[in-house]
Scaffold this motif. Structure first.
Motif, PDB file in Angstrom:
ATOM      1  N   LEU A 167      33.165  30.407  40.888  1.00 55.88           N
ATOM      2  CA  LEU A 167      33.898  29.479  41.803  1.00 55.88           C
ATOM      3  C   LEU A 167      33.987  30.333  43.133  1.00 55.88           C
ATOM      4  O   LEU A 167      34.311  29.905  44.181  1.00 55.88           O
ATOM      5  CB  LEU A 167      34.887  29.031  41.154  1.00 55.88           C
ATOM      6  CG  LEU A 167      34.607  28.006  40.079  1.00 55.88           C
ATOM      7  CD1 LEU A 167      35.992  27.381  39.471  1.00 55.88           C
ATOM      8  CD2 LEU A 167      33.980  26.882  40.546  1.00 55.88           C
ATOM      9  N   ASN A 168      34.268  31.477  42.754  1.00 59.14           N
ATOM     10  CA  ASN A 168      34.443  32.458  44.111  1.00 59.14           C
ATOM     11  C   ASN A 168      33.396  32.466  45.100  1.00 59.14           C
ATOM     12  O   ASN A 168      33.572  32.574  46.359  1.00 59.14           O
ATOM     13  CB  ASN A 168      34.785  33.971  43.778  1.00 59.14           C
ATOM     14  CG  ASN A 168      35.862  34.239  42.902  1.00 59.14           C
ATOM     15  OD1 ASN A 168      35.929  33.550  41.666  1.00 59.14           O
ATOM     16  ND2 ASN A 168      36.894  34.811  43.293  1.00 59.14           N
ATOM     17  N   ASP A 169      32.212  32.120  44.661  1.00 58.30           N
ATOM     18  CA  ASP A 169      31.042  31.920  45.712  1.00 58.30           C
ATOM     19  C   ASP A 169      30.775  30.627  46.222  1.00 58.30           C
ATOM     20  O   ASP A 169      29.959  30.283  47.055  1.00 58.30           O
ATOM     21  CB  ASP A 169      29.802  32.315  45.014  1.00 58.30           C
ATOM     22  CG  ASP A 169      29.862  33.818  44.803  1.00 58.30           C
ATOM     23  OD1 ASP A 169      30.728  34.466  45.165  1.00 58.30           O
ATOM     24  OD2 ASP A 169      28.928  34.392  44.049  1.00 58.30           O
ATOM     25  N   VAL A 170      31.590  29.388  45.616  1.00 58.83           N
ATOM     26  CA  VAL A 170      31.478  28.189  46.264  1.00 58.83           C
ATOM     27  C   VAL A 170      31.951  28.111  47.854  1.00 58.83           C
ATOM     28  O   VAL A 170      33.123  28.230  47.845  1.00 58.83           O
ATOM     29  CB  VAL A 170      32.066  26.973  45.375  1.00 58.83           C
ATOM     30  CG1 VAL A 170      32.083  25.769  45.862  1.00 58.83           C
ATOM     31  CG2 VAL A 170      31.357  27.201  43.895  1.00 58.83           C
ATOM     32  N   ALA A 198      33.025  26.864  34.539  1.00 59.47           N
ATOM     33  CA  ALA A 198      32.660  27.779  35.554  1.00 59.47           C
ATOM     34  C   ALA A 198      33.727  29.044  35.226  1.00 59.47           C
ATOM     35  O   ALA A 198      34.537  28.950  34.631  1.00 59.47           O
ATOM     36  CB  ALA A 198      33.201  26.938  36.984  1.00 59.47           C
ATOM     37  N   ALA A 199      33.248  30.119  36.068  1.00 57.94           N
ATOM     38  CA  ALA A 199      33.903  31.288  36.011  1.00 57.94           C
ATOM     39  C   ALA A 199      34.731  31.631  37.380  1.00 57.94           C
ATOM     40  O   ALA A 199      34.101  31.052  38.423  1.00 57.94           O
ATOM     41  CB  ALA A 199      32.738  32.437  35.862  1.00 57.94           C
ATOM     42  N   HIS A 200      35.483  32.527  37.260  1.00 58.78           N
ATOM     43  CA  HIS A 200      36.278  32.788  38.618  1.00 58.78           C
ATOM     44  C   HIS A 200      36.916  34.186  38.465  1.00 58.78           C
ATOM     45  O   HIS A 200      37.260  34.636  37.307  1.00 58.78           O
ATOM     46  CB  HIS A 200      36.938  31.905  39.243  1.00 58.78           C
ATOM     47  CG  HIS A 200      38.167  31.588  38.423  1.00 58.78           C
ATOM     48  ND1 HIS A 200      39.368  30.676  38.811  1.00 58.78           N
ATOM     49  CD2 HIS A 200      38.594  31.766  37.014  1.00 58.78           C
ATOM     50  CE1 HIS A 200      40.353  30.790  38.124  1.00 58.78           C
ATOM     51  NE2 HIS A 200      39.832  31.154  36.683  1.00 58.78           N
ATOM     52  N   GLN A 201      37.315  34.614  39.476  1.00 60.42           N
ATOM     53  CA  GLN A 201      38.317  35.716  39.528  1.00 60.42           C
ATOM     54  C   GLN A 201      39.326  35.550  40.435  1.00 60.42           C
ATOM     55  O   GLN A 201      39.261  34.843  41.314  1.00 60.42           O
ATOM     56  CB  GLN A 201      37.540  37.001  40.086  1.00 60.42           C
ATOM     57  CG  GLN A 201      36.625  37.815  38.842  1.00 60.42           C
ATOM     58  CD  GLN A 201      35.914  38.918  39.616  1.00 60.42           C
ATOM     59  OE1 GLN A 201      35.466  38.709  40.666  1.00 60.42           O
ATOM     60  NE2 GLN A 201      36.116  39.922  39.164  1.00 60.42           N
ATOM     61  N   GLY A 227      37.620  28.377  48.735  1.00 60.81           N
ATOM     62  CA  GLY A 227      39.084  29.310  48.928  1.00 60.81           C
ATOM     63  C   GLY A 227      39.184  29.829  47.635  1.00 60.81           C
ATOM     64  O   GLY A 227      38.118  29.846  46.794  1.00 60.81           O
ATOM     65  N   PRO A 228      40.154  30.377  47.364  1.00 56.29           N
ATOM     66  CA  PRO A 228      40.567  31.092  46.159  1.00 56.29           C
ATOM     67  C   PRO A 228      40.543  29.982  45.167  1.00 56.29           C
ATOM     68  O   PRO A 228      40.930  28.990  45.170  1.00 56.29           O
ATOM     69  CB  PRO A 228      42.008  31.569  46.359  1.00 56.29           C
ATOM     70  CG  PRO A 228      42.234  31.875  47.807  1.00 56.29           C
ATOM     71  CD  PRO A 228      41.429  30.657  48.571  1.00 56.29           C
ATOM     72  N   PRO A 229      39.863  30.441  44.047  1.00 53.74           N
ATOM     73  CA  PRO A 229      39.424  29.313  42.973  1.00 53.74           C
ATOM     74  C   PRO A 229      40.504  28.817  41.905  1.00 53.74           C
ATOM     75  O   PRO A 229      40.630  29.205  40.793  1.00 53.74           O
ATOM     76  CB  PRO A 229      38.125  29.937  42.355  1.00 53.74           C
ATOM     77  CG  PRO A 229      38.411  31.194  42.352  1.00 53.74           C
ATOM     78  CD  PRO A 229      39.176  31.701  43.688  1.00 53.74           C
ATOM     79  N   THR A 230      41.668  28.438  42.677  1.00 53.53           N
ATOM     80  CA  THR A 230      42.946  27.889  41.812  1.00 53.53           C
ATOM     81  C   THR A 230      42.701  26.248  41.616  1.00 53.53           C
ATOM     82  O   THR A 230      41.642  25.529  42.184  1.00 53.53           O
ATOM     83  CB  THR A 230      44.026  28.069  42.686  1.00 53.53           C
ATOM     84  OG1 THR A 230      43.803  27.289  43.740  1.00 53.53           O
ATOM     85  CG2 THR A 230      44.334  29.655  42.907  1.00 53.53           C
ATOM     86  N   TYR A 233      43.875  38.074  35.339  1.00 56.15           N
ATOM     87  CA  TYR A 233      43.401  37.244  36.270  1.00 56.15           C
ATOM     88  C   TYR A 233      42.394  37.759  37.391  1.00 56.15           C
ATOM     89  O   TYR A 233      41.542  37.160  37.625  1.00 56.15           O
ATOM     90  CB  TYR A 233      44.484  36.507  37.274  1.00 56.15           C
ATOM     91  CG  TYR A 233      45.682  35.971  36.841  1.00 56.15           C
ATOM     92  CD1 TYR A 233      45.419  35.312  35.534  1.00 56.15           C
ATOM     93  CD2 TYR A 233      46.597  35.938  37.393  1.00 56.15           C
ATOM     94  CE1 TYR A 233      46.600  34.515  34.999  1.00 56.15           C
ATOM     95  CE2 TYR A 233      47.806  35.099  36.665  1.00 56.15           C
ATOM     96  CZ  TYR A 233      47.715  34.536  35.537  1.00 56.15           C
ATOM     97  OH  TYR A 233      48.676  33.949  35.015  1.00 56.15           O
ATOM     98  N   ARG A 234      42.428  39.248  37.302  1.00 55.70           N
ATOM     99  CA  ARG A 234      41.517  40.016  38.428  1.00 55.70           C
ATOM    100  C   ARG A 234      40.261  39.976  37.688  1.00 55.70           C
ATOM    101  O   ARG A 234      39.149  40.315  38.185  1.00 55.70           O
ATOM    102  CB  ARG A 234      42.001  40.908  38.480  1.00 55.70           C
ATOM    103  CG  ARG A 234      43.194  40.987  39.463  1.00 55.70           C
ATOM    104  CD  ARG A 234      43.719  42.661  40.107  1.00 55.70           C
ATOM    105  NE  ARG A 234      44.670  42.444  40.891  1.00 55.70           N
ATOM    106  CZ  ARG A 234      45.874  42.792  40.526  1.00 55.70           C
ATOM    107  NH1 ARG A 234      46.224  43.089  39.284  1.00 55.70           N
ATOM    108  NH2 ARG A 234      46.959  42.436  41.490  1.00 55.70           N
TER     109      ARG A 234
END
Length: 130
Positions: A76-79, A16-19, A83-86, A30-31
């Protein structure tokens, strides 16, 4: 009579991808949009049932397939409800999806390529940790 407890687990992997918001002074990498390969282990604990197992692994696999579908090849930011995808939030998200399993004991999320991981034992441990 002594009751023996067993820990059994099943794992799944997803990409998966995230920011992330690095916060003030945090690593600006990370951004940027980036991705990881994740390994998730779900552990259940309990005595053997009359069938000789702690949990029906086929049922556990079906449950994990549904969680996998929520996370694999996603931004993951859209799941919803993540929350924040940590790693910590991914572990809590998986726990929440399986919380109705009475034997649920631990969720572990790993990013092996980075040598990183997170273990989550559910909210009941957080209450006594203060």
């Amino acid at each position: 009579m002594t009751v023996s407890l067993f820990n059994v687990w099943k794992e799944f992997r997803f990409d998966a991808a995230h920011q992330l918001d690095a916060g003030p002074g945090g690593d600006p990498r990370y951004r940027r949009l980036h991705g990881h390969s994740y390994q998730v282990e779900v552990w259940v604990r309990g005595p053997r049932t009359e069938f000789g197992w702690v949990v029906d692994m086929g049922e556990l696999e079906r449950r994990l397939q549904a969680v996998h579908a929520d996370l694999d090849h996603r931004f993951l930011n859209d799941v919803d409800d993540l929350g924040p995808p940590t790693m910590e939030n991914i572990a809590a998200f998986v726990w929440t999806k399986l919380v109705d399993m009475p034997q649920l004991h631990r969720v572990m999320v790993k990013r092996q390529q980075n040598g990183e991981g997170c273990e989550y034992y559910g909210p009941q441990f957080a209450e006594g940790a203060q």
